[in-house]
Design a protein around this motif. Sequence first.
Motif, PDB file in Angstrom:
ATOM      1  N   ALA A  39      48.283  41.374  32.348  1.00  0.00           N
ATOM      2  CA  ALA A  39      49.566  41.506  33.048  1.00  0.00           C
ATOM      3  C   ALA A  39      50.207  42.854  32.706  1.00  0.00           C
ATOM      4  CB  ALA A  39      50.488  40.355  32.666  1.00  0.00           C
ATOM      5  N   GLU A  40      50.182  43.212  31.421  1.00  0.00           N
ATOM      6  CA  GLU A  40      50.815  44.471  31.007  1.00  0.00           C
ATOM      7  C   GLU A  40      50.118  45.685  31.604  1.00  0.00           C
ATOM      8  OE1 GLU A  40      51.048  44.356  26.705  1.00  0.00           O
ATOM      9  OE2 GLU A  40      52.376  42.611  26.876  1.00  0.00           O
ATOM     10  N   ALA A  41      48.792  45.605  31.703  1.00  0.00           N
ATOM     11  CA  ALA A  41      48.037  46.765  32.204  1.00  0.00           C
ATOM     12  C   ALA A  41      47.888  46.740  33.729  1.00  0.00           C
ATOM     13  CB  ALA A  41      46.665  46.802  31.544  1.00  0.00           C
ATOM     14  N   GLY A  42      48.364  45.666  34.373  1.00  0.00           N
ATOM     15  CA  GLY A  42      48.241  45.594  35.834  1.00  0.00           C
ATOM     16  C   GLY A  42      46.822  45.352  36.309  1.00  0.00           C
ATOM     17  N   VAL A  43      46.015  44.678  35.485  1.00  0.00           N
ATOM     18  CA  VAL A  43      44.647  44.335  35.901  1.00  0.00           C
ATOM     19  C   VAL A  43      44.704  43.048  36.728  1.00  0.00           C
ATOM     20  CG1 VAL A  43      42.314  43.737  35.126  1.00  0.00           C
ATOM     21  CG2 VAL A  43      43.712  45.330  33.771  1.00  0.00           C
ATOM     22  N   VAL A  44      44.108  43.057  37.891  1.00  0.00           N
ATOM     23  CA  VAL A  44      44.086  41.876  38.762  1.00  0.00           C
ATOM     24  C   VAL A  44      43.011  40.899  38.261  1.00  0.00           C
ATOM     25  CG1 VAL A  44      43.547  41.098  41.115  1.00  0.00           C
ATOM     26  CG2 VAL A  44      44.852  43.211  40.761  1.00  0.00           C
ATOM     27  N   ALA A  45      43.314  39.611  38.299  1.00  0.00           N
ATOM     28  CA  ALA A  45      42.282  38.597  38.032  1.00  0.00           C
ATOM     29  C   ALA A  45      41.658  38.224  39.371  1.00  0.00           C
ATOM     30  CB  ALA A  45      42.898  37.364  37.396  1.00  0.00           C
ATOM     31  N   CYS A  46      40.358  38.428  39.496  1.00  0.00           N
ATOM     32  CA  CYS A  46      39.682  38.077  40.748  1.00  0.00           C
ATOM     33  C   CYS A  46      38.959  36.753  40.514  1.00  0.00           C
ATOM     34  CB  CYS A  46      38.717  39.192  41.140  1.00  0.00           C
ATOM     35  SG  CYS A  46      37.885  38.855  42.678  1.00  0.00           S
ATOM     36  N   LEU A  47      39.494  35.697  41.110  1.00  0.00           N
ATOM     37  CA  LEU A  47      38.978  34.348  40.841  1.00  0.00           C
ATOM     38  C   LEU A  47      37.995  33.945  41.937  1.00  0.00           C
ATOM     39  CD1 LEU A  47      42.269  32.621  39.639  1.00  0.00           C
ATOM     40  CD2 LEU A  47      40.637  34.026  38.356  1.00  0.00           C
ATOM     41  N   LEU A  48      36.971  33.176  41.525  1.00  0.00           N
ATOM     42  CA  LEU A  48      35.815  32.913  42.384  1.00  0.00           C
ATOM     43  C   LEU A  48      35.550  31.412  42.440  1.00  0.00           C
ATOM     44  CD1 LEU A  48      33.685  35.687  40.608  1.00  0.00           C
ATOM     45  CD2 LEU A  48      35.097  35.976  42.639  1.00  0.00           C
ATOM     46  N   PRO A  49      36.373  30.689  43.181  1.00  0.00           N
ATOM     47  CA  PRO A  49      36.247  29.228  43.142  1.00  0.00           C
ATOM     48  C   PRO A  49      34.910  28.706  43.666  1.00  0.00           C
ATOM     49  CG  PRO A  49      37.881  29.921  44.774  1.00  0.00           C
ATOM     50  CD  PRO A  49      37.519  31.132  43.992  1.00  0.00           C
ATOM     51  N   GLY A  50      34.236  29.480  44.514  1.00  0.00           N
ATOM     52  CA  GLY A  50      32.933  29.041  45.018  1.00  0.00           C
ATOM     53  C   GLY A  50      31.920  28.893  43.901  1.00  0.00           C
ATOM     54  N   ALA A  51      32.012  29.752  42.874  1.00  0.00           N
ATOM     55  CA  ALA A  51      31.066  29.672  41.758  1.00  0.00           C
ATOM     56  C   ALA A  51      31.322  28.407  40.942  1.00  0.00           C
ATOM     57  CB  ALA A  51      31.173  30.921  40.885  1.00  0.00           C
ATOM     58  N   ALA A  52      32.591  28.093  40.691  1.00  0.00           N
ATOM     59  CA  ALA A  52      32.908  26.865  39.948  1.00  0.00           C
ATOM     60  C   ALA A  52      32.466  25.639  40.754  1.00  0.00           C
ATOM     61  CB  ALA A  52      34.401  26.806  39.636  1.00  0.00           C
ATOM     62  N   LEU A  53      32.699  25.697  42.076  1.00  0.00           N
ATOM     63  CA  LEU A  53      32.312  24.572  42.944  1.00  0.00           C
ATOM     64  C   LEU A  53      30.801  24.356  42.900  1.00  0.00           C
ATOM     65  CD1 LEU A  53      33.141  22.565  45.336  1.00  0.00           C
ATOM     66  CD2 LEU A  53      32.519  24.430  46.850  1.00  0.00           C
TER      67      LEU A  53
END
Length: 415
Positions: free
Chosen positions: A287-301
């Motif tokens: 959050a402090e560095a402004g890094v985006v979290a790219c989440l991949l729900p297809g992989a968990a599925l």
Amino acid sequence: MLAADLVFRSIGQLVTMVEDDRGLSESRVGARSQGALACEDGAVVWAGPDSELAAAVQPTATATIINVGDRVLMPGFIDPHTHLVFDGSRHLEFALRLAGADYLEILASGGGIHNTVRLTRQATRESLLQSASKRLETLLAFGVTTCEIKSGYGLDTENELKILEVVRSLAAAHPQKLVPTFLGAHVFPVEYKDRHDAYVDLVCEEMIPAVTSAGLAQMCDVFLDQGVFDREQARRILTTAAERGLRTRLHAGQFTDLGGPELAAELGATSADHMEHFSERGARAMAEAGVVACLLPGAALSLGMSYPDGRKLREAGVEIALSTDSNPGTSRTENLPLMVTLAVTAMRLSVEDALRGITCTAARALGLGDGRGTLAPGAPADLVILDVPDYRSIAYHFGVNHVREVFIDGRRVLG
Ligand code: NIG
Ligand code: FE
């Protein structure tokens, strides 16, 4: 008066992804009913209420004017994480996993990604181009106008370059905008099984210079996890890539939290992807560095694993992108809107955050700064028209394709 050569009128719901201050949930995605949008020379020039269009915009004599009606018009979708260029199918591995086999154990015994590498090394450029073209067309049908594509199934200089050259050919043959990413550090190839440091040397000293000299990638990714690349190796590879002008990102925390979020923050990476496992410290650092979290729900599925906690990341101040992670092993899909449904049901995201995740925040995850993922004035006229009355229906009415028309740079490419 603004000149416009392409005008969308009577838009049931216009969603610009430009936040406003009405204080409604719709504000987060800039949604308004009865909207209009004007474009000139491939870019958006004006967005507003249909009732104000005539006073603001003068269509040119040859302008195309489209009555959209009771539908949603919004920015074209951006898929910020795919492994689209590969040969073969891993349906047998999928069946093995359904019967109880473990993804990382299959990989450690020389299967999984290694199977795809064997086939991809043998495949010709033409056959890779053909199979990836089909996948890219399917992505377009689902509304994807910008797509990131990684290498990572070559794992030697010749074949990593081959894959990235296929991405270059895809870009020339398809209307979509592609972002090529070098992922030579996907896994250690079998021939370097007992010489991990030598492979990292090869990636840093030979592959990255070859890829950047040929201008074949914009980004560099590393699979940081148990049994693959460790934090020091990832730091060295990404630092080398950044020195040669590539934007950086990493696969982090899919199976184990090895401090990827902290490393992404330290290196100024654009995104940390997967994030099934993360610590509060890691989320704060991102959050402090402004890094985006790219989440991949297809992989968990597809792996039958637990989903990353999207809401917890949002509460820590992390912006979230969503992607198909389209690949032959863990997420064999091109249905990006389905990821929105999974994100709101299984990852506790709001519909608004989930839709930002496949538009404006996806653009941030790729480090794109041209307004893509929004319909703000100046942004490219990359947009989709969906056969739903309200943006919430994209999450609600799931698994089917609502896309009716797609425009890229103001040019109709589908519908
Ligand atoms: O993002 N986890 C690493 N890479 C891909 C899977 C690649 C494969 O299994 O072929 C992923 O899930
Ligand atoms: Fe991936």
